[in-house]
Enzyme design. Structure first.
Site, PDB file in Angstrom:
ATOM      1  N   CYS A   1     -12.346  21.907  39.074  1.00  0.00           N
ATOM      2  CA  CYS A   1     -13.565  21.999  38.269  1.00  0.00           C
ATOM      3  C   CYS A   1     -14.082  23.434  38.200  1.00  0.00           C
ATOM      4  O   CYS A   1     -14.650  23.849  37.187  1.00  0.00           O
ATOM      5  CB  CYS A   1     -14.638  21.029  38.753  1.00  0.00           C
ATOM      6  SG  CYS A   1     -14.958  21.022  40.521  1.00  0.00           S
TER       7      CYS A   1
ATOM      8  N   PHE B   1     -16.680  17.899  38.116  1.00  0.00           N
ATOM      9  CA  PHE B   1     -16.359  17.689  39.527  1.00  0.00           C
ATOM     10  C   PHE B   1     -14.889  17.348  39.680  1.00  0.00           C
ATOM     11  O   PHE B   1     -14.205  16.963  38.716  1.00  0.00           O
ATOM     12  CB  PHE B   1     -17.233  16.574  40.132  1.00  0.00           C
ATOM     13  CG  PHE B   1     -16.970  15.207  39.558  1.00  0.00           C
ATOM     14  CD1 PHE B   1     -16.056  14.344  40.159  1.00  0.00           C
ATOM     15  CD2 PHE B   1     -17.636  14.766  38.419  1.00  0.00           C
ATOM     16  CE1 PHE B   1     -15.808  13.075  39.632  1.00  0.00           C
ATOM     17  CE2 PHE B   1     -17.395  13.499  37.894  1.00  0.00           C
ATOM     18  CZ  PHE B   1     -16.485  12.663  38.495  1.00  0.00           C
ATOM     19  N   CYS B   2     -14.390  17.504  40.918  1.00  0.00           N
ATOM     20  CA  CYS B   2     -13.016  17.156  41.266  1.00  0.00           C
ATOM     21  C   CYS B   2     -12.979  16.894  42.765  1.00  0.00           C
ATOM     22  O   CYS B   2     -14.023  16.830  43.415  1.00  0.00           O
ATOM     23  CB  CYS B   2     -12.037  18.262  40.851  1.00  0.00           C
ATOM     24  SG  CYS B   2     -12.436  19.893  41.509  1.00  0.00           S
ATOM     25  N   THR B   3     -11.811  16.747  43.330  1.00  0.00           N
ATOM     26  CA  THR B   3     -11.696  16.320  44.724  1.00  0.00           C
ATOM     27  C   THR B   3     -12.291  17.330  45.695  1.00  0.00           C
ATOM     28  O   THR B   3     -13.113  16.995  46.548  1.00  0.00           O
ATOM     29  CB  THR B   3     -10.227  16.065  45.094  1.00  0.00           C
ATOM     30  OG1 THR B   3      -9.649  15.197  44.126  1.00  0.00           O
ATOM     31  CG2 THR B   3     -10.117  15.439  46.474  1.00  0.00           C
TER      32      THR B   3
ATOM     33  N   ILE C   1     -15.841  16.208  45.613  1.00  0.00           N
ATOM     34  CA  ILE C   1     -16.188  14.839  46.013  1.00  0.00           C
ATOM     35  C   ILE C   1     -16.198  14.700  47.529  1.00  0.00           C
ATOM     36  O   ILE C   1     -17.077  14.037  48.102  1.00  0.00           O
ATOM     37  CB  ILE C   1     -15.177  13.840  45.409  1.00  0.00           C
ATOM     38  CG1 ILE C   1     -15.189  13.908  43.886  1.00  0.00           C
ATOM     39  CG2 ILE C   1     -15.481  12.410  45.881  1.00  0.00           C
ATOM     40  CD1 ILE C   1     -13.952  13.312  43.241  1.00  0.00           C
TER      41      ILE C   1
END
Length: 298
Positions: free
Chosen positions: A187, A180-182, A209
């Site tokens: 990702c 995951f990432c922002t 996120i």
């Protein structure tokens, strides 16, 4: 006494989209003109492999620009993440040309990607006993918050993630790898790199996120802390409201939690627990790092 109505909040749209974009250089000026004409500020990065952007404007302006972008530039529907702010978080409109939409520092085929996982299915995935959860963001972002049980690679930049992964490949074999990432771009590209390097059973959080915080109720959430964002808000809370506590170290630009700010190593404007004593940031020999030096978004 007459009171002026509060100004309408700004809509912040964060998005990326991988697609074949061979004419990207010729589209720089039309994209910039489209932003300026609508009073939108922020930045759009364009490459032959797609777009990566965070922009802010009025509701009408964002709706008009995104409709035009999908119809006349991308030629396909796109997803984007929205949040709101009472102020314009960007100083000007920019469209930048780059070789890659997001650089991992090594060749990536971009032919195959991991499986998308919608936010409402993410909790079930990452609580599996056979799942390794990797936070693909940089260390200064992870410092403010992450998912329960996630591995923090402690990387200063996205380009350090391949080597960290090679050093830990044994721990990934035979596991499902959830990334995951922002906002989803880092990702997603990382899952392509993982597949290129023999790690096949990989997943990534759809919309990142920010989409998770919007879709998953706080009482069901496995997110802990706040989410770093690349604008003047510094971070947002679980309700996607600007952080009331996070600050940036004025010397090294590291994001600081309330605990960091009461550390004896935190001297406002001089040093923080993350740069205190580090010769790279000796304030009598080097200037301040400047805002977000070399940092990769989303």
């Amino acid at each position: 006494m007459f009171e002026r109505p509060a100004p309408a909040p700004f809509v912040i749209a964060a998005f990326y989209h991988f697609f074949d974009f061979p004419q990207f250089e010729a589209m720089r000026q039309p994209l910039l003109d489209g932003l300026v004409a609508r009073g939108i500020k922020g930045s759009i990065l364009i490459t032959s492999e797609g777009v990566n952007s965070t922009i802010a404007g009025t509701r009408e302006a964002i709706d008009g620009f995104m409709a035009w972008l999908q119809a006349d530039v991308v030629g396909a529907p796109m997803r984007w993440k929205e949040s709101q702010a009472a102020f314009q978080p960007f100083g000007k409109a920019r469209v930048r040309l780059k070789k890659e939409t997001i650089s991992l520092g090594e060749p990536v085929s971009m032919r195959r990607f991991g499986q998308y996982v919608e936010p409402d299915a993410w909790n079930a995935l990452i609580q599996g006993d056979d799942v390794v959860i990797i936070d693909t963001r940089n260390d200064y972002e992870v410092n403010l918050g992450t998912f329960a049980g996630a591995i923090d690679p402690k990387i200063p930049n996205f380009k350090h993630l391949p080597q960290w992964t090679r050093d830990h490949l044994d721990a990934l074999r035979g596991k499902r790898v959830a990334t995951f990432c922002t906002g989803g771009i880092r990702c997603e590209k990382y899952t392509s790199w993982l597949i290129d390097n023999g790690v096949e059973d990989v997943y990534h959080l759809q919309g990142g996120i920010l989409q998770y915080l919007e879709d998953v109720p706080r009482e069901q959430s496995l997110w802990q802390g706040e989410c770093f964002v690349f604008d003047e808000r510094i971070a947002v809370d679980h309700d996607l409201q600007p952080s009331k506590t996070a600050v940036l170290c004025k010397h090294c630009d590291h994001a600081l939690t309330p605990d960091d700010q009461v550390s004896p190593d935190y001297i406002e404007g001089v040093a923080c627990p993350h740069c205190h004593g580090d010769p790279k940031y000796a304030h009598d020999t080097l200037p301040a790092a400047g805002k977000y030096p070399g940092r990769t978004k989303f």
